[in-house]
Scaffold this active site. Structure first.
Site, PDB file in Angstrom:
ATOM      1  CG  HIS A  95      -5.980 -10.815   8.939  1.00 57.00           C
ATOM      2  ND1 HIS A  95      -5.814 -12.027   9.400  1.00 57.00           N
ATOM      3  CD2 HIS A  95      -4.632 -10.689   8.603  1.00 57.00           C
ATOM      4  CE1 HIS A  95      -4.746 -12.406   9.535  1.00 57.00           C
ATOM      5  NE2 HIS A  95      -3.890 -11.788   9.006  1.00 57.00           N
ATOM      6  CD  GLU A 167      -2.016 -11.595   5.092  1.00 61.19           C
ATOM      7  OE1 GLU A 167      -1.109 -11.133   5.496  1.00 61.19           O
ATOM      8  OE2 GLU A 167      -3.075 -11.666   5.954  1.00 61.19           O
TER       9      GLU A 167
END
Ligand code: PGA
Length: 249
Positions: A95, A167
């Site tokens: 992430h 993302e």
């Protein structure tokens, strides 16, 4: 046909009691949502509460990170077999917050992804460009670099078991969602890399989620893009009604 997948990333939010309360509200709202896979990734300490709460439902539980060694003198770390043993099905890897604040690199992403696969977890591997990358016209180059430095190191068999999340860092927690066209463009770039490295069948099969300010009111437009197979949702996954709104797009 790729089954849509909606995953909630709770980051460092909620206590065990709040976790249980969330699922009491959330599960009835998605009881008939057979059109997609659903997962929640709570903090490590709340995984047992989450696993207990979702027992008998279609919702899977995942970790937000792991360390690649199976066990050892690594104070503060959690391994893939430990996540598996406590009832996780998934784990988020790489992430942007891990990359930004905790020194993750494409090389550690690869090690963690392999460790997750060896333990029987489904890794959700994140890639995405910074605002400066996008403004400099480097989005594609960054995605290609992250792909080549991380995911491309998997074998074909390993690759077939992962989920990718695109993302864009500038869209995470900012309320600035990528337009469906922008997201689909980035997904096409990633899928083209997959095809080059792992072949056309792998490219057709892999699920690529979009993440970054996904909410009930913008998810429909994103999911209308054939390239977008689901969402990795931060803020909007913390509230039962709002995440159910995303799941039931
Ligand atoms: P956000 O976070 O939905 O709050 O933008 C997404 C993520 O970080 O996975």
């Amino acid at each position: 046909m790729r089954t849509p997948f909606m995953a909630g990333n709770w980051k460092m939010y909620k206590t065990a009691a709040e976790t249980t309360a969330f699922f009491e509200k959330f599960l009835p709202l998605v009881a008939n949502s057979s059109h997609c896979d659903v997962a929640i990734c709570p903090t490590f300490v709340n995984i047992p509460a989450a696993v207990a709460a979702v027992a008998g439902s279609k919702v899977g539980i995942g970790g937000q990170n792991l360390y690649w060694a199976k066990e050892g003198a690594f104070t503060g770390e959690i391994s893939a077999p430990m996540l598996k043993a406590v009832g996780c099905q998934y784990v988020i890897i790489g992430h942007s917050e891990r990359r930004q604040f905790f020194g993750e690199t494409d090389a550690t992403v690869l090690k963690k992804t392999v460790a997750a696969l060896e333990a029987g977890l489904t890794p959700i591997v994140c890639v995405g460009e910074l605002l400066a990358d996008r403004e400099a016209g480097n989005t594609e180059a960054v995605l290609v670099e992250q792909f080549n430095g991380g995911i491309a190191g998997l074998s074909e068999t390993q690759f077939a078991q992962i989920v990718i999340a695109y993302e864009p860092v500038w869209a995470i927690g900012t309320g600035k969602v990528a337009t469906p066209d922008m997201a689909a463009d980035a997904h096409r770039t990633i899928r083209a890399q997959v095809e080059k490295k792992f072949g056309a069948d792998a490219a057709k099969a892999v699920r690529i989620l979009y993440g970054g300010s996904v909410k009930p009111d913008n998810v429909k437009g994103l999911m209308a893009q054939i390239e977008i197979d689901g969402a990795l949702v931060g803020g909007a996954s913390l509230d039962a009604n709002s995440f159910a709104g995303v799941v039931n797009f």
